[in-house]
Design an enzyme around this catalytic site. Structure first.
Site, PDB file in Angstrom:
ATOM      1  N   LEU A  70       0.814  -1.213   0.000  1.00 35.90           N
ATOM      2  CA  LEU A  70       0.000   0.000   0.000  1.00 35.90           C
ATOM      3  C   LEU A  70       0.848   1.265   0.000  1.00 35.90           C
ATOM      4  CD1 LEU A  70      -2.881  -1.027   2.428  1.00 35.90           C
ATOM      5  CD2 LEU A  70      -2.903  -0.937  -0.073  1.00 35.90           C
ATOM      6  N   GLU A 116      -4.549 -13.534  -4.702  1.00 33.89           N
ATOM      7  CA  GLU A 116      -4.566 -13.522  -6.166  1.00 33.89           C
ATOM      8  C   GLU A 116      -3.369 -14.302  -6.723  1.00 33.89           C
ATOM      9  OE1 GLU A 116      -6.649  -9.792  -7.992  1.00 33.89           O
ATOM     10  OE2 GLU A 116      -5.160  -9.056  -6.549  1.00 33.89           O
ATOM     11  N   GLU A 136      -9.959  -5.666   0.121  1.00 35.34           N
ATOM     12  CA  GLU A 136     -10.098  -4.547  -0.825  1.00 35.34           C
ATOM     13  C   GLU A 136     -11.440  -3.828  -0.690  1.00 35.34           C
ATOM     14  OE1 GLU A 136      -7.078  -7.299  -2.757  1.00 35.34           O
ATOM     15  OE2 GLU A 136      -8.895  -7.488  -1.551  1.00 35.34           O
ATOM     16  N   ARG A 139     -11.527  -1.270   1.900  1.00 36.71           N
ATOM     17  CA  ARG A 139     -10.573  -0.179   1.665  1.00 36.71           C
ATOM     18  C   ARG A 139     -10.990   0.702   0.495  1.00 36.71           C
ATOM     19  NH1 ARG A 139      -5.256  -4.055   2.346  1.00 36.71           N
ATOM     20  NH2 ARG A 139      -5.286  -4.139   4.636  1.00 36.71           N
ATOM     21  N   GLY A 144      -7.422  -6.329  -8.605  1.00 35.93           N
ATOM     22  CA  GLY A 144      -6.958  -5.945  -9.934  1.00 35.93           C
ATOM     23  C   GLY A 144      -5.932  -6.883 -10.517  1.00 35.93           C
TER      24      GLY A 144
END
Length: 263
Positions: A70, A116, A136, A139, A144
């Site tokens: 992040l 992922e 996600e 947040r 993605g």
């Protein structure tokens, strides 16, 4: 083998140097995925030595991978966001559709981008310290790196939706039960189990391994009549390979063991 990234190492092991252990080496950051690390993963899976027949992904330290770094998250316009996501897609496609089967050895956090990455592997071994999450949604962002395609194929869209809407965390046992991992082992032994499986898989005919990792997933996406034809073509190609013919001859001659190995 070596990489140009300090955050990733590649080690060849096995009797014939036929297993590549690809290790995330950012333990101080819980192996969070920076753009540089994602590109290093892509490059590693695109440049294995010819001897490699199986790859194992591991994370140094207490966690497999805690997700996106992040500290690198920055504002992007829509076009930049698309290109950034597609960069991740290309890297994780190199894992899933690279030259060899891939086993992920999971422990600690398997969160966000870490899940992922794990979902791009063909086999996932979780030790009992593993936990799975997709934060996600809480947040204000969206997966993605291919998670919206790969993870629902493992656990279903409804469960992934729940994980993202609520921040739900699954422990190792529940994750294995749902399909996030195929093996559950005691703490600290995921890599050992992954290497055991890799040693077994490395003895398979390479063309069969390739069919299982490249063709079978595509058959699963096809209408039944298309899938049957793809299956027939792949079966014909696989059995026509000289190595396959030699293995069948050895089996019929009693030179190959018939005992089924236990998981």
């Amino acid at each position: 083998m070596s990489t140009t990234s300090p955050d990733l190492s590649v080690e060849l092991t096995g009797q014939n140097k036929d297993i590549a252990v690809v290790r995330l080496t950012r333990p101080a950051k819980r192996n969070a995925l920076s753009d540089g690390l994602i590109l290093a993963i892509r490059d590693a899976f695109q440049s294995f030595a010819d001897s490699v027949r199986v790859a194992v992904i591991d994370g140094e330290g207490e966690h497999f991978c805690a997700g996106l770094d992040l500290s690198e998250l920055k504002e992007r316009d829509a076009g930049q966001g698309v290109h950034h996501s597609r960069m991740w897609h290309g890297a994780l496609d190199a894992v899933q559709f690279g030259p060899v089967p891939v086993i992920a050895a999971l422990h600690g956090a398997v969160v966000g981008g870490g899940l992922e990455l794990a979902s791009a592997a063909h086999i996932r071994v979780a030790d009992d310290t593993t936990f799975f999450a997709l934060p996600e949604g809480t947040r204000g962002i969206f997966v993605g790196g291919g998670g919206s395609v790969r993870i629902p194929k493992l656990i279903g869209a409804a469960r992934m939706t729940d994980m993202m809407l609520t921040g739900r965390v699954y422990n190792a046992a529940d994750g294995e039960r749902l399909g996030l991992a195929q093996y559950l082992v005691p703490g600290g032994t995921a890599l050992d189990k992954a290497l055991e499986l890799a040693t077994r898989i490395a003895t398979n005919a390479p063309l069969t391994n390739y069919a299982l990792t490249h063709v079978l997933p595509r058959i699963a996406e096809q209408p039944a009549d298309h899938g049957f034809m793809s299956e027939a073509l792949m079966a014909a190609i696989a059995q026509s390979a000289p190595e396959a013919k030699a293995r069948v001859r050895d089996f019929l001659a009693g030179k190959a063991g018939t005992k089924v190995k236990k998981a």
